[in-house]
Design a protein around this motif. Structure first.
Motif, short mmCIF file in Angstrom:
data_model
loop_
_atom_site.label_atom_id
_atom_site.label_comp_id
_atom_site.label_asym_id
_atom_site.label_seq_id
_atom_site.Cartn_x
_atom_site.Cartn_y
_atom_site.Cartn_z
N LYS A 58 0.81 -1.21 0.00
CA LYS A 58 0.00 0.00 0.00
C LYS A 58 0.85 1.27 0.00
O LYS A 58 0.37 2.34 -0.36
N LYS B 225 1.93 2.75 2.63
CA LYS B 225 1.54 3.57 3.78
C LYS B 225 1.93 2.84 5.05
O LYS B 225 1.65 1.65 5.21
N SER C 287 1.94 3.12 9.33
CA SER C 287 1.49 3.80 10.55
C SER C 287 1.43 2.78 11.67
O SER C 287 1.22 1.58 11.44
N GLN D 133 -2.07 1.13 11.97
CA GLN D 133 -2.30 0.12 10.95
C GLN D 133 -1.51 -1.15 11.26
O GLN D 133 -2.01 -2.26 11.08
#
Length: 346
Positions: free
Chosen positions: A62, A64, A66, A69
């Motif tokens: 993805k 991304k 964090s 997540q």
């Protein structure tokens, strides 16, 4: 961009391989034949795959990263282990799976708290919407962001609230004056065709599927009903939210699908050359062009000095360097753009 996309697909392929290999190991005859008598070491390796490796591969895919997540995916991996690894092998590590359920429960409680916060502040949000001169699609999202911190769950719920409002509560509203995007197109006809198709599919497939799986047929029925409501709401939204212009900003929306705010001082160039307009749009160009039975081309492309943020359904946001627009009142729209930009330069 193509190279980046290929790299992301590699991470997805690795993730798929990890899941398939672990499932095969515990749930097929081939896997059972190679499992050792003492399986604790193998199970520990599988837990590392599901709790650590799979979340990392998904975030790499993805692009991304964090902490929230990572925690959510790790908890999901713990729960997945409960279904992939047979209990007789998982028994020494069963506490790990329960930890996954506990983390997911905590996260769900936090989401419920956010929903309760939205309900609590909803009267204030509605007051802000009524006090704003902006179209409801823009004033509602601004009011939500003002009263409640940004969160994906809140954005999804707000999108559903807009669907319900335009689907059921907006029929007495009058069209506000402004530049429209849909009247000289087949957009409404397309929506009606989709609704008609969903209705026929629901009647035909639902009864057939009901005999095979009642639960699946009910899920499909609910999804189809929501889809019909959404397309009705989308027609209402595009009808009631024409292009809105202030001294420094233009607010453009195409139903519930996408919307953006364009500041005139951020426009670098207005492209209206017919040859360029009829070319295939680049990936960094977002279009606000209503669907038509024939080929539909934008009337202008606004090249921006810096990327403009576009909000899609469910609150998903992306940034684009160019905005392609087609309105029903072409000359009026171009004159307005030139006038506003000349004022910005003055």
């Amino acid at each position: 961009m193509m190279i980046l996309g290929k790299k992301q697909n590699i991470w997805l392929a690795f993730l798929f391989m990890v899941l398939v290999s672990n499932y095969t190991l515990y749930n097929t005859g081939l896997g059972s034949s190679i499992l050792p008598i003492e399986t604790n070491g193998v199970v520990l390796g599988s837990l590392i795959d599901l709790v650590v490796i799979v979340p990392v591969l998904w975030m790499l895919y993805k692009g991304k990263f964090s902490l929230k997540q990572a925690i959510f995916l790790a908890a999901f991996g713990c729960i997945a282990a409960r279904f992939i690894i047979p209990l007789e092998h998982l028994q020494p590590f069963v506490a790990v799976t329960w930890a996954g359920f506990a983390i997911e429960a905590i996260l769900i409680l936090l989401e419920i708290f956010l929903v309760a916060t939205l309900v609590r502040y909803l009267p204030r949000i509605l007051d802000d919407v009524r006090a704003s001169s902006l179209p409801d699609l823009f004033s509602f999202s601004q009011a939500v962001e003002k009263q409640i911190p940004k969160h994906p769950v809140i954005q999804m719920i707000c999108s559903d609230l807009l669907v319900l409002y335009y689907g059921f509560a907006s029929w007495k509203r009058q069209e506000r004056p402004g530049l429209t995007l849909h009247k000289n197109s087949s957009y409404i006809a397309f929506q009606l065709m989709i609704i008609h198709g969903i209705a026929i599919e629901t009647i035909g497939i639902h009864w057939w599927l009901h005999e095979k799986s009642m639960i699946l047929s009910i899920v499909l029925l609910i999804f189809n009903i929501y889809s019909v409501i959404f397309f009705i709401a989308d027609m209402q939204a595009i009808r009631l939210n024409p292009v809105y212009v202030t001294d420094d900003t233009i607010y453009v929306s195409l139903g519930l699908m996408k919307r953006t705010e364009i500041h005139f001082d951020k426009i670098e160039e207005i492209i209206d050359d017919k040859e360029q307009l009829e070319r295939k749009l680049s990936k960094d160009t977002i279009d606000f062009v209503a669907r038509d039975f024939g080929e539909a081309y934008p009337q202008v492309i606004l090249k921006m000095k810096e990327p403009v943020e576009v909000t899609f359904m469910l609150g998903i946001k992306k940034r684009y360097n160019q905005v392609a627009i087609k309105v029903d009142q072409s000359q009026e729209f171009k004159q307005m753009l030139q006038l506003r930009m000349s004022k910005q330069l003055a």
